[in-house]
Design an enzyme around this catalytic site. Structure first.
Site, PDB file in Angstrom:
ATOM      1  CD  GLU A  93      -2.622  -1.120   2.553  1.00  0.00           C
ATOM      2  OE1 GLU A  93      -3.346  -2.090   2.745  1.00  0.00           O
ATOM      3  OE2 GLU A  93      -2.439  -0.216   3.381  1.00  0.00           O
ATOM      4  CB  CYS A 106       2.682   7.416   3.315  1.00  0.00           C
ATOM      5  SG  CYS A 106       2.980   6.232   4.620  1.00  0.00           S
ATOM      6  CB  CYS A 113       5.494  -5.618   9.203  1.00  0.00           C
ATOM      7  SG  CYS A 113       6.740  -4.926  10.298  1.00  0.00           S
ATOM      8  CB  CYS A 117       3.339  -2.872  16.269  1.00  0.00           C
ATOM      9  SG  CYS A 117       5.083  -2.553  16.015  1.00  0.00           S
ATOM     10  CB  CYS A 120       0.474  -2.127  13.258  1.00  0.00           C
ATOM     11  SG  CYS A 120       0.925  -2.090  11.531  1.00  0.00           S
ATOM     12  CB  CYS A 331      -3.580  -0.038   9.335  1.00  0.00           C
ATOM     13  SG  CYS A 331      -5.275  -0.165   8.787  1.00  0.00           S
TER      14      CYS A 331
HETATM   15 FE1  SF4 Z   1       5.534  -3.265  11.301  1.00  0.00          FE
HETATM   16 FE2  SF4 Z   1       3.190  -2.133  11.791  1.00  0.00          FE
HETATM   17 FE3  SF4 Z   1       5.049  -2.213  13.696  1.00  0.00          FE
HETATM   18 FE4  SF4 Z   1       5.379  -0.611  11.537  1.00  0.00          FE
HETATM   19  S1  SF4 Z   1       3.809  -0.439  13.112  1.00  0.00           S
HETATM   20  S2  SF4 Z   1       6.900  -1.962  12.465  1.00  0.00           S
HETATM   21  S3  SF4 Z   1       4.408  -1.882   9.932  1.00  0.00           S
HETATM   22  S4  SF4 Z   1       3.998  -3.997  12.768  1.00  0.00           S
END
Ligand code: SF4
Length: 346
Positions: A93, A106, A113, A117, A120, A331
């Site tokens: 994205e 962006c 990933c 987190c 996210c 996101c």
């Molecule tokens: Fe990965 Fe999301 Fe954490 Fe960024 S916020 S490092 S994209 S899990």
């Protein structure tokens, strides 16, 4: 289908090596770089200052490596979220965020990933692969609004310093005179605090750095961002302090406000204590609730109180406008949906 290497995303020295290997003059390398990064060509045949035979050799072995987005969602506030194809049928994205005096793109640095987190959507999606430097930069090159872009932020899907070599290559191409020729002051790379990558970035690039902070308390931060177990906040801040960054280079800390979690007076006090002596800014961000995740956004009154309390401690603080909330621009929801849709088809 024959798989061909891509030209887009190669640096000038790599292109020079490549043309020498094809038996062409070295200066073709710089000419190809300028076609790739300074023009809007869509085929190798449009590189008209190369000989016909050189173009034929290039066509034989290489693809340009430039792809249009496959999908776009437009928010009521003008923010657009594009879905770009990446290798192995995956998607990433890219958000286009127009404002009065500037327009920001962006971009994503990874497919999914690994960092997990809690807040996210991309983190929930997991990791599917690294983006090449070309795939990172194609999100700018093939953006329909490319010519209006004033700023680039690496804040899309993925942790940039978990794909360090390709991210550093993409930054070199963005800022080089033979590349996009953008000022490093217009580029910000965001990290959750991968210290080795952060050090190398601070040494090798002049671009701005944004660090996801989200809580000044180690235990709380680890709960939100598991990477905190490996790279604690105090070590991240010590690393930043160890560089003499001057006033030209901006260090900012991103802070998403979660209701009853990290939005209290004690958080303000601890932030002020920790950041003492670092020339920086805190960007407060309203949380966009994500389906299936229990975290909630702080209310407006609390957010304003938090902002004012930080300012009263002498910390430069901005409250980021929430953009593209209706299209989940913050996101990985669009690419997650696409992935699920494909999985259902299989
Ligand atoms: Fe990965 Fe999301 Fe954490 Fe960024 S916020 S490092 S994209 S899990």
């Amino acid at each position: 289908m024959v798989f061909k290497d891509k030209l887009f995303g190669l640096k000038r020295d790599e292109l020079e090596k490549l043309v020498l290997e094809l038996g062409c003059p070295q200066f073709y390398g710089r000419q190809i770089a300028e076609w790739l990064y300074k023009s809007n060509i869509r085929t190798i045949d449009e590189m008209t200052n190369l000989s016909k035979s050189a173009r034929a050799l290039l066509n034989d072995k290489y693809d340009l490596g430039i792809y249009n987005p496959e999908n776009v969602q437009t928010s009521a506030d003008g923010t657009k979220k594009y879905l770009f194809p990446a290798h192995q049928g995956m998607f990433v994205e890219t958000a286009y965020i127009p404002e009065v005096n500037r327009a920001t793109v962006c971009i994503s640095s990874q497919i999914g990933c690994k960092m997990g987190c809690r807040f996210c959507m991309t983190g929930q999606q997991g990791f599917q692969g690294q983006l090449t430097a070309g795939e990172i930069l194609n999100q700018l090159r093939s953006l329909p609004e490319k010519d209006t872009i004033t700023n680039v932020v690496y804040m899309g899907m993925g942790e940039p310093f978990d794909n360090l070599i390709n991210v550093l290559d993409s930054l070199e191409i963005l800022t080089a005179d033979w590349g996009f020729g953008m000022s490093s002051k217009r580029i910000t790379v965001s990290t959750i605090g991968i210290i080795p990558g952060m050090k190398e970035f601070l040494e090798k690039s002049k671009c701005h750095l944004a660090v996801s902070l989200h809580s000044p308390f180690e235990e709380e931060r680890k709960d939100l961002m598991p990477v905190g177990k490996m790279y604690p906040l105090h070590q991240i801040l010590d690393t930043i302090r160890s560089f003499n960054l001057g006033r030209q280079r901006r260090i900012s800390f991103e802070y998403i406000l979660f209701k009853d979690l990290n939005d209290t007076v004690s958080h303000v006090k601890e932030l002020a204590r920790l950041l003492n002596g670092i020339h920086c800014r805190i960007n407060l961000i309203r949380y966009h609730p994500i389906p299936g995740i229990s975290l909630q956004p702080s209310d407006d009154v609390t957010i304003i109180k938090f902002e004012n309390a930080l300012k009263s401690k002498g910390i430069r603080t901005t409250l980021r406008a929430s953009r593209g909330q209706d299209i989940f621009a913050a996101c990985g929801l669009l690419s997650t949906k696409e992935l699920l849709r494909q999985n259902q088809r299989e």
